[in-house]
Design an enzyme around this catalytic site. Structure first.
Site, mmCIF file in Angstrom:
data_model
loop_
_atom_site.group_PDB
_atom_site.id
_atom_site.type_symbol
_atom_site.label_atom_id
_atom_site.label_comp_id
_atom_site.label_asym_id
_atom_site.label_seq_id
_atom_site.Cartn_x
_atom_site.Cartn_y
_atom_site.Cartn_z
ATOM 1 N N TYR A 128 70.314 34.239 47.156
ATOM 2 C CA TYR A 128 68.991 34.850 46.969
ATOM 3 C C TYR A 128 68.499 35.493 48.271
ATOM 4 C CZ TYR A 128 63.942 35.133 46.086
ATOM 5 O OH TYR A 128 62.660 35.580 45.958
ATOM 6 N N ASP B 5 54.385 34.716 42.721
ATOM 7 C CA ASP B 5 54.593 35.093 44.127
ATOM 8 C C ASP B 5 53.515 36.081 44.528
ATOM 9 O OD1 ASP B 5 55.429 36.014 46.591
ATOM 10 O OD2 ASP B 5 57.507 36.335 45.994
#
Lengths: 123, 123
Positions: A14, A38
């Site tokens: 990631y 987020d």
């Protein structure tokens, strides 16, 4: 349950993709019905298509990303990282702590990113 | 919603009490029906009485605790810290990342601690 090794590998992949990958590549780490919040307290992006759209926002910028600390416990991970984004003459450093929950299929089922304006530095 | 300042103060008070406070003091930061999962993947302690019992396990040991990094977002916090526990001749350092969710009353509604044997060092 995914192994600690698999979770560690996925977090490292990631970080690598946030630095150099496409939104499609990053979204591929997530389950079909995954959620991304987020920052925490903001909009929750639901499903891989919405998640791809979320990451597409930074796709065009020059990025660098470095893992600072990683903790793996159960089928979850918490990790601190440093993300540098360069857009034209503007460079900024964002230093979140992210939490990821993994599904039995090894995909990311949920991600939450802990950061605010206090954790953004103009370079 | 509790302010970022309140959340920051509570996390700092938590770190101070984990170092020097009683289990009762620490449990007092939690809501009546709060949950503690420490480490993530382990038993979930439900309610303030169970949470007091959980912290009572370290009450007798000499402890030191230091906040390393704190991220506040929405009504949650994620933070890395260093906990040193001394019991007789044994000293160990534990370095978790904790996540806390706060309720509208400003109390901790849920805590999850991300660490494993990999994050424990015998000193």
């Amino acid at each position: 349950m995914p192994s600690a090794e698999h979770i560690t590998e996925t977090v490292n992949r990631y970080i690598g993709l946030v630095a150099k990958g496409s939104a499609e590549d990053i979204a591929g780490l997530y389950a079909d019905d995954a959620t991304v919040e987020d920052p925490v307290g903001g909009e929750v992006h639901i499903g891989r298509q919405a998640i791809r759209g979320f990451y597409a926002a930074v796709e065009g910028a020059e990025r660098d990303c470095e893992l600072v600390t990683l903790r793996v416990a159960g089928n979850e991970a918490a990790f601190q990282f440093r993300l540098t984004v360069t857009a034209g003459e503007h460079r900024m450093l964002i230093e979140p702590i992210d939490v990821m929950v993994f599904g039995d299929d090894g995909k990311i089922a949920a991600m939450k990113a802990y950061w605010s304006a206090d954790n953004v530095t103009q370079l």
